[in-house]
Motif scaffolding. Sequence first.
Motif, short mmCIF file in Angstrom:
data_model
loop_
_atom_site.label_atom_id
_atom_site.label_comp_id
_atom_site.label_asym_id
_atom_site.label_seq_id
_atom_site.Cartn_x
_atom_site.Cartn_y
_atom_site.Cartn_z
N LYS A 169 0.83 -1.21 0.00
CA LYS A 169 0.00 0.00 0.00
C LYS A 169 0.86 1.26 0.00
O LYS A 169 0.57 2.22 -0.72
N ILE A 170 1.91 1.26 0.79
CA ILE A 170 2.78 2.44 0.88
C ILE A 170 3.46 2.70 -0.46
O ILE A 170 3.52 3.85 -0.94
N THR A 184 2.41 1.75 -3.40
CA THR A 184 1.38 2.18 -4.34
C THR A 184 1.06 3.66 -4.15
O THR A 184 0.96 4.42 -5.12
N ASP A 185 0.91 4.07 -2.89
CA ASP A 185 0.63 5.48 -2.60
C ASP A 185 1.76 6.38 -3.06
O ASP A 185 1.53 7.52 -3.49
#
Length: 440
Positions: free
Chosen positions: A317-318, A320-321
């Motif tokens: 997630k990190i 991707t962000d």
Amino acid sequence: MLDEDPGIVRGLTRELGYLGAAVTGVSSLYEARRSLETWSPDAVLADLQLKDGPGLELLPEYLVRHPDGAFYLLTEQGSIDSAVEALRHGVQHYFEKPVDPIALAWHLVDDLAVGRSSHVLAEQLSPYLTVRDPVMLEALGDLPRFAASGEPVLIQGETGTGKELVARALHGLGPRAQGPFIAVNCGAIPETMLEAELFGYEKGAFTGATRQHRGRFEQAHGGTLFFDEIGEMPPTAQVSLLRVLEEGLVHRLGSERGVSVDVSVVAATHRSLEKHVESGLFRQDLLFRLNVLVIELPPLRERAGDIELLARHFLGKILTDMGKFGAAPTLSRDALTLLAGYHWPGNVRELRNVMVRLAIRLPEAVREVGTNLLAPVLPARASGVTGAVGGVLIPRGTTLADAEGLLIDAALKETGYNRSKAARLLGIGERTLRRRLNES
């Protein structure tokens, strides 16, 4: 089934076969890993000590592929302490050799049924929580029923264990899910402003009150009001809170008229409210009103089965962000072992922080994260492993092999170079300790 003794493998395969189970036997971790690439068994029975490593190493790899499966350990009588410790890491049961096949079969039937229900629970919680470890799932087993009841729920657990996420799950699975979720950090609002924030105020109620203000209770009407760290609430606000919980009416400051509110109340604390009551910091009658239904969240160090899942989730997630990678790199087996060996005093929040530091430092070309990249972003003190051997400090940048050597040296010194005692202190078999000493 994973055991070096072909006689044990043949005997249990035959006996369990009579009871209707299809059993495949292998004799090493290497063979077991190869087998798991093409097959996902309902259960694994592994010897605690094998020639190429402890059978427990297979546990996280198995659970990734089969989260509702059952994992058992076979032990010699002298390895009971290690087996008992393994129960904290997601192992359902351990069996002393020779194994009673009937007892094993009964456990299989019961645990696979529980495993499937746990899988259903994990799916229910997935919009709010990333959880797979049996210890955590057991702690949350009553959550759907608690949510449906509408009664106050008290969530207890160390800082960073995910108490607000659990509160949001209670809201999302409850009858007021379509209403608002309002969170109040009881330790972050100044004492002089807390009652005004909770209950609201009328225009002119005090200096600076230039307009009417609806408090958090009114804002949460038809939904859930979450009191985070309720143990930090000052005594004066506790009296007013108790009155609202009992009457269902809020009196804004400066108003004599009560406003009816309909909210689900969830409170959380990392402190012992009972001790706060004894010291006069928390009202006993308020505690009785809040702890109708209680959820105890285990710390991350007691739910090792979630560490890999959470680490992969956060890292992906990190990145991707950040827009840094098309596909997140994988974590190597040694890196996962390093993560599992840390004590995690900051729990899930600390794990996420480590993944943030890792993501920022990752070169673009990396496809697998090894210990060389992970160790520099971990705190220097690996207290989850070293606390039992005198608090060994692991310097930043230390390789996994070197760190293991430091721990073995400390264990030997602490036990007067008694290999049997040192092995028990480290949670490994004496045979494994001898092999690692010969390799160094």
